[in-house]
Write a protein that holds these residues in place. Structure first.
Motif, PDB file in Angstrom:
ATOM      1  N   ARG A   1      27.723 -55.341  29.658  1.00  0.00           N
ATOM      2  CA  ARG A   1      28.286 -55.352  30.999  1.00  0.00           C
ATOM      3  C   ARG A   1      28.288 -53.921  31.525  1.00  0.00           C
ATOM      4  O   ARG A   1      28.592 -52.988  30.794  1.00  0.00           O
ATOM      5  CB  ARG A   1      29.707 -55.904  30.970  1.00  0.00           C
ATOM      6  CG  ARG A   1      29.741 -57.377  30.624  1.00  0.00           C
ATOM      7  CD  ARG A   1      31.121 -57.909  30.394  1.00  0.00           C
ATOM      8  NE  ARG A   1      32.045 -57.529  31.447  1.00  0.00           N
ATOM      9  CZ  ARG A   1      33.371 -57.651  31.344  1.00  0.00           C
ATOM     10  NH1 ARG A   1      33.893 -58.136  30.241  1.00  0.00           N
ATOM     11  NH2 ARG A   1      34.150 -57.295  32.322  1.00  0.00           N
ATOM     12  N   VAL A   2      27.954 -53.775  32.783  1.00  0.00           N
ATOM     13  CA  VAL A   2      27.989 -52.462  33.427  1.00  0.00           C
ATOM     14  C   VAL A   2      28.802 -52.586  34.710  1.00  0.00           C
ATOM     15  O   VAL A   2      29.029 -53.690  35.197  1.00  0.00           O
ATOM     16  CB  VAL A   2      26.571 -51.919  33.729  1.00  0.00           C
ATOM     17  CG1 VAL A   2      25.765 -51.755  32.454  1.00  0.00           C
ATOM     18  CG2 VAL A   2      25.840 -52.792  34.721  1.00  0.00           C
ATOM     19  N   SER A   3      29.213 -51.474  35.232  1.00  0.00           N
ATOM     20  CA  SER A   3      29.968 -51.450  36.480  1.00  0.00           C
ATOM     21  C   SER A   3      29.010 -51.367  37.662  1.00  0.00           C
ATOM     22  O   SER A   3      27.861 -50.958  37.513  1.00  0.00           O
ATOM     23  CB  SER A   3      30.896 -50.231  36.490  1.00  0.00           C
ATOM     24  OG  SER A   3      31.438 -50.042  37.768  1.00  0.00           O
ATOM     25  N   THR A   4      29.492 -51.726  38.831  1.00  0.00           N
ATOM     26  CA  THR A   4      28.696 -51.551  40.046  1.00  0.00           C
ATOM     27  C   THR A   4      28.957 -50.179  40.665  1.00  0.00           C
ATOM     28  O   THR A   4      28.425 -49.872  41.721  1.00  0.00           O
ATOM     29  CB  THR A   4      29.038 -52.639  41.080  1.00  0.00           C
ATOM     30  OG1 THR A   4      30.430 -52.575  41.376  1.00  0.00           O
ATOM     31  CG2 THR A   4      28.668 -54.015  40.553  1.00  0.00           C
ATOM     32  N   ARG A   5      29.766 -49.370  40.013  1.00  0.00           N
ATOM     33  CA  ARG A   5      30.114 -48.033  40.506  1.00  0.00           C
ATOM     34  C   ARG A   5      29.715 -46.965  39.500  1.00  0.00           C
ATOM     35  O   ARG A   5      29.592 -47.227  38.311  1.00  0.00           O
ATOM     36  CB  ARG A   5      31.629 -47.933  40.759  1.00  0.00           C
ATOM     37  CG  ARG A   5      32.141 -48.898  41.793  1.00  0.00           C
ATOM     38  CD  ARG A   5      31.673 -48.474  43.150  1.00  0.00           C
ATOM     39  NE  ARG A   5      32.101 -49.427  44.163  1.00  0.00           N
ATOM     40  CZ  ARG A   5      31.617 -49.466  45.362  1.00  0.00           C
ATOM     41  NH1 ARG A   5      30.681 -48.632  45.719  1.00  0.00           N
ATOM     42  NH2 ARG A   5      32.048 -50.342  46.226  1.00  0.00           N
ATOM     43  N   SER A   6      29.533 -45.752  39.982  1.00  0.00           N
ATOM     44  CA  SER A   6      29.207 -44.625  39.102  1.00  0.00           C
ATOM     45  C   SER A   6      30.442 -44.188  38.325  1.00  0.00           C
ATOM     46  O   SER A   6      31.574 -44.307  38.807  1.00  0.00           O
ATOM     47  CB  SER A   6      28.699 -43.431  39.925  1.00  0.00           C
ATOM     48  OG  SER A   6      27.396 -43.664  40.382  1.00  0.00           O
ATOM     49  N   ILE A   7      30.200 -43.664  37.148  1.00  0.00           N
ATOM     50  CA  ILE A   7      31.278 -43.162  36.305  1.00  0.00           C
ATOM     51  C   ILE A   7      31.641 -41.770  36.780  1.00  0.00           C
ATOM     52  O   ILE A   7      30.775 -40.951  37.076  1.00  0.00           O
ATOM     53  CB  ILE A   7      30.833 -43.171  34.825  1.00  0.00           C
ATOM     54  CG1 ILE A   7      30.556 -44.620  34.391  1.00  0.00           C
ATOM     55  CG2 ILE A   7      31.870 -42.513  33.936  1.00  0.00           C
ATOM     56  CD1 ILE A   7      29.793 -44.747  33.092  1.00  0.00           C
ATOM     57  N   GLN A   8      32.939 -41.504  36.860  1.00  0.00           N
ATOM     58  CA  GLN A   8      33.442 -40.217  37.326  1.00  0.00           C
ATOM     59  C   GLN A   8      32.914 -39.055  36.511  1.00  0.00           C
ATOM     60  O   GLN A   8      32.758 -39.158  35.300  1.00  0.00           O
ATOM     61  CB  GLN A   8      34.971 -40.200  37.205  1.00  0.00           C
ATOM     62  CG  GLN A   8      35.683 -40.096  38.484  1.00  0.00           C
ATOM     63  CD  GLN A   8      37.195 -40.094  38.272  1.00  0.00           C
ATOM     64  OE1 GLN A   8      37.707 -39.787  37.213  1.00  0.00           O
ATOM     65  NE2 GLN A   8      37.898 -40.438  39.312  1.00  0.00           N
ATOM     66  N   HIS A   9      32.653 -37.937  37.195  1.00  0.00           N
ATOM     67  CA  HIS A   9      32.332 -36.697  36.494  1.00  0.00           C
ATOM     68  C   HIS A   9      33.670 -36.024  36.193  1.00  0.00           C
ATOM     69  O   HIS A   9      34.295 -35.439  37.062  1.00  0.00           O
ATOM     70  CB  HIS A   9      31.449 -35.794  37.357  1.00  0.00           C
ATOM     71  CG  HIS A   9      31.125 -34.499  36.691  1.00  0.00           C
ATOM     72  ND1 HIS A   9      30.301 -34.432  35.582  1.00  0.00           N
ATOM     73  CD2 HIS A   9      31.520 -33.242  36.947  1.00  0.00           C
ATOM     74  CE1 HIS A   9      30.206 -33.177  35.201  1.00  0.00           C
ATOM     75  NE2 HIS A   9      30.928 -32.432  36.007  1.00  0.00           N
ATOM     76  N   GLY A  10      34.110 -36.173  34.977  1.00  0.00           N
ATOM     77  CA  GLY A  10      35.404 -35.642  34.551  1.00  0.00           C
ATOM     78  C   GLY A  10      35.511 -35.821  33.054  1.00  0.00           C
ATOM     79  O   GLY A  10      34.504 -36.033  32.376  1.00  0.00           O
TER      80      GLY A  10
END
Length: 182
Positions: free
Chosen positions: A125-134
Motif C-alpha cells: 500500500r502506498v499513499s496518494t501524498r508525498s512523504i514529508q522531508h523531515g
C-alpha cells in the motif's frame, strides 16, 4: 536540547571527524566503511547510505533518520514519531504522490516514482501524498524486511555512486512496508 529523550546520536560521515565539544558523550561518529559494504564505497548517494543504516552496530530498533538540513526547533516527545506500540508515524505533505504531477521530474522525483512503482508491483500500500522531508521514524527490523523482499533493487541502488533515476528511496520504501504491515 529539544529531544533529551534521545539516547544516542549517530553522526554518519565519510572520513570526517568533527570536534563534538560538549556533545561528545552523546554523539557517536560512524564512518561509511563501518556499515556499508566495501564494494559500494565510496558513495555520494544518500540512498545508498540510508539503505544500510540498520547495519550500524549499537543502533536502537526504533530510530529517527534525519538529513543534515533537519533540526528540532522546539521540544518534541517520542510519541510524535512512534505510536504507543512502537509503529512509525509517517507524515505526508499536500503534494500528490511523489512528483507525478511534476511536468519535468528531476532525478529525485524519478527515483521516488521508481520506489512507488516497486512498492505497488510488490502489492504494498502506498499513499496518494508525498512523504514529508523531515525526521523519518524507522525500525531496524523493517529495514531487514525490506532487504529480504527487495534485496536486488537495494543492491542495484547500492552500486550507484551518485543518485540515479533507478534508485530506490529507502526511507520511502520503509514507510510503504510499514504502512502495508499496519
Amino acid at each position: 536540547r529539544n529531544a533529551p529523550w534521545i539516547n544516542r546520536i549517530w553522526l554518519v560521515t565519510d572520513g570526517q571527524t568533527p570536534d563534538l565539544g560538549e556533545l561528545a558523550d552523546k554523539v557517536t561518529i560512524v564512518d561509511h566503511s563501518d556499515f556499508i559494504p566495501a564494494e559500494n564505497l565510496p558513495t555520494f548517494n544518500s540512498h545508498v547510505i540510508t539503505s544500510h543504516l540498520h547495519r550500524i552496530k549499537g543502533l536502537a530498533e526504533h530510530f529517527l533518520y534525519l538529513n543534515d538540513d533537519i533540526l528540532f526547533g522546539r521540544p518534541l516527545l517520542p510519541t510524535v514519531w512512534f505510536d504507543s506500540v512502537g509503529r512509525p508515524i509517517v507524515r505526508y505533505t499536500r503534494t500528490t504522490l511523489p512528483g507525478f504531477s511534476v511536468e519535468q521530474p528531476d532525478v529525485i522525483h524519478r527515483a521516488r516514482q521508481q520506489t512507488v512503482k516497486l512498492a505497488l508491483d510488490a502489492g504494498l500500500r502506498v499513499s496518494t501524498r508525498s512523504i514529508q522531508h523531515g525526521p523519518h521514524p524507522m525500525r531496524k527490523s523493517i529495514m531487514s524486511q525490506m532487504w529480504k523482499k527487495f534485496g536486488p533493487a537495494l543492491e542495484e541502488t547500492s552500486r550507484n555512486r551518485f543518485r540515479t533515476d533507478d534508485d530506490v528511496v529507502p526511507e520511502w520504501l520503509h514507510n510503504f512496508v510499514s504502512y502495508s504491515a499496519g
